[in-house]
Design an enzyme around this catalytic site. Structure first.
Site, PDB file in Angstrom:
ATOM      1  N   SER A 145       1.021  -1.079   0.057  1.00 37.70           N
ATOM      2  CA  SER A 145      -0.085   0.047  -0.042  1.00 37.70           C
ATOM      3  C   SER A 145       0.978   1.249  -0.071  1.00 37.70           C
ATOM      4  O   SER A 145       1.814   1.104  -0.442  1.00 37.70           O
ATOM      5  CB  SER A 145      -1.006   0.034   1.216  1.00 37.70           C
ATOM      6  OG  SER A 145      -1.730   1.069   1.304  1.00 37.70           O
ATOM      7  N   SER A 146       0.523   2.408   0.497  1.00 38.40           N
ATOM      8  CA  SER A 146       1.042   3.401   0.857  1.00 38.40           C
ATOM      9  C   SER A 146       0.723   4.360   1.937  1.00 38.40           C
ATOM     10  O   SER A 146      -0.491   4.295   2.278  1.00 38.40           O
ATOM     11  CB  SER A 146       1.085   4.202  -0.509  1.00 38.40           C
ATOM     12  OG  SER A 146       1.482   5.693  -0.426  1.00 38.40           O
ATOM     13  N   TYR A 159      -3.830   8.136  -7.282  1.00 35.72           N
ATOM     14  CA  TYR A 159      -2.634   7.168  -6.631  1.00 35.72           C
ATOM     15  C   TYR A 159      -3.185   6.688  -5.241  1.00 35.72           C
ATOM     16  O   TYR A 159      -3.416   5.426  -5.154  1.00 35.72           O
ATOM     17  CB  TYR A 159      -1.499   7.613  -6.831  1.00 35.72           C
ATOM     18  CG  TYR A 159      -0.345   6.664  -5.977  1.00 35.72           C
ATOM     19  CD1 TYR A 159       0.085   5.362  -6.346  1.00 35.72           C
ATOM     20  CD2 TYR A 159      -0.020   6.935  -4.664  1.00 35.72           C
ATOM     21  CE1 TYR A 159       0.911   4.711  -5.836  1.00 35.72           C
ATOM     22  CE2 TYR A 159       0.726   6.475  -4.103  1.00 35.72           C
ATOM     23  CZ  TYR A 159       1.591   5.077  -4.547  1.00 35.72           C
ATOM     24  OH  TYR A 159       2.483   4.459  -3.835  1.00 35.72           O
ATOM     25  N   LYS A 163      -4.766   2.764  -3.310  1.00 29.22           N
ATOM     26  CA  LYS A 163      -3.994   2.440  -2.150  1.00 29.22           C
ATOM     27  C   LYS A 163      -4.788   2.354  -1.202  1.00 29.22           C
ATOM     28  O   LYS A 163      -4.941   1.489  -0.195  1.00 29.22           O
ATOM     29  CB  LYS A 163      -2.883   3.235  -2.031  1.00 29.22           C
ATOM     30  CG  LYS A 163      -1.619   3.038  -2.981  1.00 29.22           C
ATOM     31  CD  LYS A 163      -1.373   1.655  -3.222  1.00 29.22           C
ATOM     32  CE  LYS A 163      -0.008   1.826  -3.996  1.00 29.22           C
ATOM     33  NZ  LYS A 163       0.252   0.253  -4.449  1.00 29.22           N
TER      34      LYS A 163
END
Length: 254
Positions: A145-146, A159, A163
């Protein structure tokens, strides 16, 4: 689950975080199948490095932005195991492949958005769907993920949306496959010095310094740091951890 003798499939593993994960798992005795989308030479170099160190690895290509990409990937995975003389089956899946086309909402094009969804969101879902019939009970799934799914970064809005979806997918999938002893977790890095971030992180000292200072540790995590966390999550020691997002941002924006 002991890692020695196990088989892992890692998407987007020719460079960056994926390559670091491949090296880390191979070092524990895992046979790693490295997926790449376009850079054959980089994938071959990772395989060569792993085999030179006594590990086992192979590279497979598939375009995961295409609807038929996940099915093609798992077919290639089966063939790679046949070529290595290994019984077909999967123990570890790492959904790492992704893209980040930076842009605030006013500047994100439909093409940008569709590419984010195709590679960051649709591909992990259907790669996992294709992989689960091959996965042995007690397997491990790790999604990358982020930190952008936790804190607001308007410059990467589309983006970050994908995520956020990956983290929901992680929790829901963990409940779906838990009866088979399969764990599902996500790892969420912040800015990492990889090719994905090179255009803004490596060429702008001010941006790099600001990114580091936004963390509690005042430094950026490395691809190797993320790989070590993944190696832990697929080990016996992490058998009771599932449905979780592991923040690996060095304490970014606490």
């Amino acid at each position: 689950m002991h890692t020695t003798g196990r088989v892992a499939l890692i998407t987007g593993a020719s460079r960056g975080i994926g390559a670091a994960i491949a090296h880390a798992l191979a070092a524990t005795g895992v046979t790693v199948i490295i997926h790449y989308g376009s850079d054959c030479a980089a994938a071959a170099a990772v395989v060569d490095d792993i085999t030179a160190d006594g590990g086992r690895a192979a590279a497979v290509r598939a375009d995961l932005t295409r609807p038929d990409g996940p099915a093609e990937l798992l077919q290639q995975f089966d063939c790679a195991l046949d070529d290595l003389g290994i019984d077909r089956g999967l123990d570890i899946l790492v959904n790492n492949a992704g893209i980040n086309r930076r842009g605030a909402i006013a500047h994100v094009t439909a093409d940008d958005f569709d590419h984010h969804v195709a590679l960051n969101q649709r591909a992990p879902f259907f790669v996992t769907q294709q992989a689960l019939p091959r996965m042995r009970n007690g397997g491990r799934i790790v999604n990358i993920s982020s930190g952008s799914a936790r804190y607001a970064r308007p410059e990467v809005i589309s983006y970050a949306m994908t995520k956020g979806a990956i983290e929901v997918f992680t929790r829901t999938l963990a409940a779906a496959v838990g009866e088979r002893g399969i764990t599902v977790n996500a790892v969420a890095p912040a800015a990492i010095d990889t090719d994905m971030n090179a255009h803004w992180l490596r060429r702008n000292d001010q941006a790099r310094t600001a990114a580091a200072l936004s963390t509690a540790l005042r430094t950026l995590a490395t691809a190797a740091d993320i790989a070590n966390i993944v190696a832990f999550l697929v080990s016996d020691a992490a058998g009771a951890i599932t449905g979780q997002v592991i923040d690996a941002t060095n304490g970014n924006r606490l």
